[in-house]
Design a protein around this motif. Structure first.
Motif, PDB file in Angstrom:
ATOM      1  N   GLU A 129       0.832  -1.193   0.000  1.00  0.00           N
ATOM      2  CA  GLU A 129       0.000   0.000   0.000  1.00  0.00           C
ATOM      3  C   GLU A 129       0.876   1.258   0.000  1.00  0.00           C
ATOM      4  OE1 GLU A 129      -2.730   2.773  -0.243  1.00  0.00           O
ATOM      5  OE2 GLU A 129      -3.110   0.624  -0.524  1.00  0.00           O
ATOM      6  N   HIS A 130       1.962   1.231   0.766  1.00  0.00           N
ATOM      7  CA  HIS A 130       2.896   2.361   0.748  1.00  0.00           C
ATOM      8  C   HIS A 130       3.510   2.536  -0.639  1.00  0.00           C
ATOM      9  CE1 HIS A 130       2.289   2.942   4.881  1.00  0.00           C
ATOM     10  NE2 HIS A 130       3.257   2.197   5.370  1.00  0.00           N
ATOM     11  N   LEU A 131       3.821   1.431  -1.302  1.00  0.00           N
ATOM     12  CA  LEU A 131       4.382   1.505  -2.651  1.00  0.00           C
ATOM     13  C   LEU A 131       3.391   2.156  -3.610  1.00  0.00           C
ATOM     14  CD1 LEU A 131       6.609   0.822  -4.706  1.00  0.00           C
ATOM     15  CD2 LEU A 131       5.528  -1.437  -4.980  1.00  0.00           C
ATOM     16  N   ARG A 132       2.136   1.772  -3.525  1.00  0.00           N
ATOM     17  CA  ARG A 132       1.124   2.379  -4.389  1.00  0.00           C
ATOM     18  C   ARG A 132       1.000   3.883  -4.094  1.00  0.00           C
ATOM     19  NH1 ARG A 132      -1.296  -2.830  -3.526  1.00  0.00           N
ATOM     20  NH2 ARG A 132      -2.353  -2.117  -1.640  1.00  0.00           N
ATOM     21  N   PRO A 153      11.339  -1.996  -7.339  1.00  0.00           N
ATOM     22  CA  PRO A 153      10.653  -1.437  -6.168  1.00  0.00           C
ATOM     23  C   PRO A 153      11.218  -1.906  -4.839  1.00  0.00           C
ATOM     24  CG  PRO A 153       9.308  -3.140  -7.199  1.00  0.00           C
ATOM     25  CD  PRO A 153      10.445  -2.859  -8.138  1.00  0.00           C
ATOM     26  N   ASN A 154      11.924  -3.050  -4.820  1.00  0.00           N
ATOM     27  CA  ASN A 154      12.430  -3.574  -3.544  1.00  0.00           C
ATOM     28  C   ASN A 154      13.528  -2.717  -2.929  1.00  0.00           C
ATOM     29  OD1 ASN A 154      10.733  -5.786  -3.337  1.00  0.00           O
ATOM     30  ND2 ASN A 154      12.068  -7.077  -4.583  1.00  0.00           N
ATOM     31  N   THR A 155      14.025  -1.729  -3.676  1.00  0.00           N
ATOM     32  CA  THR A 155      15.013  -0.818  -3.090  1.00  0.00           C
ATOM     33  C   THR A 155      14.361   0.201  -2.159  1.00  0.00           C
ATOM     34  OG1 THR A 155      14.839   0.698  -4.970  1.00  0.00           O
ATOM     35  CG2 THR A 155      16.508  -1.030  -5.109  1.00  0.00           C
ATOM     36  N   LEU A 156      13.043   0.275  -2.141  1.00  0.00           N
ATOM     37  CA  LEU A 156      12.339   1.294  -1.374  1.00  0.00           C
ATOM     38  C   LEU A 156      11.983   0.808   0.032  1.00  0.00           C
ATOM     39  CD1 LEU A 156       9.949   2.646  -4.134  1.00  0.00           C
ATOM     40  CD2 LEU A 156      11.601   4.032  -2.870  1.00  0.00           C
ATOM     41  N   GLN A 157      12.134   1.729   0.991  1.00  0.00           N
ATOM     42  CA  GLN A 157      11.632   1.536   2.350  1.00  0.00           C
ATOM     43  C   GLN A 157      10.747   2.732   2.678  1.00  0.00           C
ATOM     44  OE1 GLN A 157      15.404   1.825   2.286  1.00  0.00           O
ATOM     45  NE2 GLN A 157      15.293  -0.163   1.293  1.00  0.00           N
ATOM     46  N   PHE A 158       9.733   2.502   3.514  1.00  0.00           N
ATOM     47  CA  PHE A 158       8.758   3.547   3.806  1.00  0.00           C
ATOM     48  C   PHE A 158       8.610   3.743   5.307  1.00  0.00           C
ATOM     49  CE2 PHE A 158       7.429   1.357  -0.113  1.00  0.00           C
ATOM     50  CZ  PHE A 158       7.560   2.406  -1.007  1.00  0.00           C
ATOM     51  N   ASP A 159       8.256   4.971   5.664  1.00  0.00           N
ATOM     52  CA  ASP A 159       7.982   5.312   7.059  1.00  0.00           C
ATOM     53  C   ASP A 159       6.761   6.220   7.069  1.00  0.00           C
ATOM     54  OD1 ASP A 159       8.108   5.713   9.779  1.00  0.00           O
ATOM     55  OD2 ASP A 159       9.648   7.264   9.656  1.00  0.00           O
ATOM     56  N   ALA A 160       5.716   5.779   7.716  1.00  0.00           N
ATOM     57  CA  ALA A 160       4.476   6.563   7.782  1.00  0.00           C
ATOM     58  C   ALA A 160       4.116   6.787   9.238  1.00  0.00           C
ATOM     59  CB  ALA A 160       3.340   5.843   7.065  1.00  0.00           C
ATOM     60  N   ALA A 161       3.610   7.976   9.539  1.00  0.00           N
ATOM     61  CA  ALA A 161       3.221   8.339  10.899  1.00  0.00           C
ATOM     62  C   ALA A 161       1.735   8.668  10.924  1.00  0.00           C
ATOM     63  CB  ALA A 161       4.030   9.539  11.394  1.00  0.00           C
ATOM     64  N   TRP A 162       1.118   8.465  12.049  1.00  0.00           N
ATOM     65  CA  TRP A 162      -0.323   8.662  12.146  1.00  0.00           C
ATOM     66  C   TRP A 162      -0.727  10.120  11.942  1.00  0.00           C
ATOM     67  CZ3 TRP A 162      -2.213  12.006  15.802  1.00  0.00           C
ATOM     68  CH2 TRP A 162      -1.351  12.345  16.850  1.00  0.00           C
ATOM     69  N   TRP A 163       0.189  11.075  12.164  1.00  0.00           N
ATOM     70  CA  TRP A 163      -0.165  12.487  12.014  1.00  0.00           C
ATOM     71  C   TRP A 163      -0.027  12.966  10.563  1.00  0.00           C
ATOM     72  CZ3 TRP A 163       3.879  10.723  15.017  1.00  0.00           C
ATOM     73  CH2 TRP A 163       5.156  10.923  14.518  1.00  0.00           C
ATOM     74  N   ALA A 170      15.467   5.065  -0.484  1.00  0.00           N
ATOM     75  CA  ALA A 170      15.891   4.029  -1.421  1.00  0.00           C
ATOM     76  C   ALA A 170      17.306   3.603  -1.104  1.00  0.00           C
ATOM     77  CB  ALA A 170      15.789   4.529  -2.859  1.00  0.00           C
ATOM     78  N   SER A 171      17.544   2.287  -1.090  1.00  0.00           N
ATOM     79  CA  SER A 171      18.877   1.767  -0.809  1.00  0.00           C
ATOM     80  C   SER A 171      19.795   1.833  -2.017  1.00  0.00           C
ATOM     81  CB  SER A 171      18.773   0.316  -0.321  1.00  0.00           C
ATOM     82  OG  SER A 171      18.124  -0.490  -1.300  1.00  0.00           O
ATOM     83  N   GLY A 172      19.234   2.153  -3.169  1.00  0.00           N
ATOM     84  CA  GLY A 172      20.020   2.307  -4.391  1.00  0.00           C
ATOM     85  C   GLY A 172      19.229   3.144  -5.374  1.00  0.00           C
TER      86      GLY A 172
END
Length: 380
Positions: A129-132, A153-163, A170-172
């Motif tokens: 869902e974060h990727l979309r 897409p596997n190079t991506l990491q996501f961080d989401a906060a409730w606010w 991206a690692s590369g």
């Protein structure tokens, strides 16, 4: 962009680095040459990637640690230097005509703790869902975006906060294939953030042309590139620089701050002249300065269904494209190629915010055939 956001507040914080070259615009008399070495040992670093951000000008360092980029247009540009295991360097330079610029780049080693390899189909639904969400915000939601494919897409990491904060890392380098415009784009993402109604990112793209399958696809790419250029922010800035705003089917208005986000048909506005906001400083640099909000109407094309849906407008498309620009500084500067120098110098709203996504991104020196908006000195 979150379509639940009121359309008047949908915005994109504009990041544009220094202007980048295209050989078709000049005699190609500028070169950048130099060497890349380890900052700790001074040893040469072969196979390092060196390119001019946003362009199709790139190379790799040879066995002796040296590189050369030829056939560049003069002016401001950003040189990006990247190698696995080292902190990348971004070097902003201004190169006069008929010049060869020499650089020695020192890269600092980094210690990177590799994350465990995760197969895409084993990632959780939250990551998908974060990727979309990332694709909607970064690549866009236009029909063109549906033919712009993220290959790794596997190079991506996501961080989401409730606010409401949403970040991507991206690692590369991200690798995209844009089958609508005919480019392979390698994007070195530095940061990406959505916070409230503002989306902003920083990174360096390198373009490589794709090979068309046949003449029909080549023709389609040429048409799509023209459509991506006309009515874009770059088109407007070049028209402003060359004193061809009306000829290029743009109209400019100044909006009082209180009226900036009302229905544009009812807002109080006054026409604004080029001389009210643009000052030519020399043959390669112009200053843009205004207070409040600048409204730009482009009458060369109407709104699309995709824009109306994205902006949650609940009405039929109109026959002109309306955009807003607000400066984040007292003034910003524009190179003779029609690119803003200052990172995060302006915030885009409405149509420019909808268009300014990776699926519509062209090499910064691209100009359609037949245009008079070339990389020459600005008209005073």
């Amino acid at each position: 962009m979150n379509t639940r956001t009121p359309p008047a507040l949908v915005a994109l914080l504009l990041l544009i680095g220094p202007v980048l070259p295209v050989a078709a615009q000049s005699a190609g008399t500028v070169s950048i040459r130099g060497s890349v070495v380890d900052d700790s040992t001074g040893a040469p670093l072969p196979d390092t990637h060196v390119f001019v951000s946003g362009s199709m000008n790139g190379t790799t360092v040879d066995g002796s640690g040296r590189f050369r980029l030829d056939g560049l247009a003069s002016g401001a540009k950003r040189v990006y230097v990247s190698r696995v295991g080292y902190t990348p360097e971004r070097i902003d330079v201004v190169v006069p005509p008929d010049t060869t610029l020499s650089l020695t780049v020192h890269l600092e080693p980094t210690v990177v703790e590799a994350d465990p390899i995760t197969v895409s189909d084993q990632r959780g639904e939250e990551w998908h869902e974060h990727l979309r969400r990332f694709k909607r915000l970064f690549v866009g939601v236009s029909p063109r975006a549906r033919r712009c494919y993220l290959l790794n897409p596997n190079t991506l990491q996501f961080d989401a906060a409730w606010w409401g904060r949403f970040e991507a890392d991206a690692s590369g380098p991200l690798k995209f294939e844009n089958r609508s415009l005919g480019y392979r784009v390698t994007y070195y993402l530095k940061n990406f953030e959505e916070r409230g109604d503002i989306v902003r990112w920083d990174g360096e793209p390198l373009f490589n042309p794709l090979s068309p399958r046949d003449s029909a696809e080549a023709d389609r790419w040429r048409r799509n590139r023209r459509r991506a250029f006309y009515g874009s922010l770059r088109h407007f800035l070049l028209a402003l620089l060359h004193d061809r705003v009306e000829e290029e089917q743009f109209r400019m208005y100044h909006l009082p701050r209180a009226d900036a986000f009302r229905d544009w048909r009812r807002a109080r506005r006054r026409p604004i002249r080029r001389s009210d906001l643009l000052t030519i400083q020399d043959d390669s640099l112009a200053e843009i300065s205004f207070t409040g909000t600048l409204e730009i109407q482009y009458t060369g094309a109407g709104e699309t269904d995709a824009y109306v849906k994205w902006a949650n407008l609940h009405r039929a498309p109109r026959d002109k494209q309306v955009s807003l620009i607000r400066l984040n500084k007292h003034s910003i500067h524009m190179d003779r190629h029609g690119e803003i120098v200052e990172p995060y110098g302006a915030t885009l709203y409405r149509y420019f915010a909808f268009r300014q996504r990776l699926a519509n991104l062209l090499p910064r020196g691209y100009r359609p055939d037949g245009t008079s908006l070339r990389a020459v000195g600005p008209r005073r």
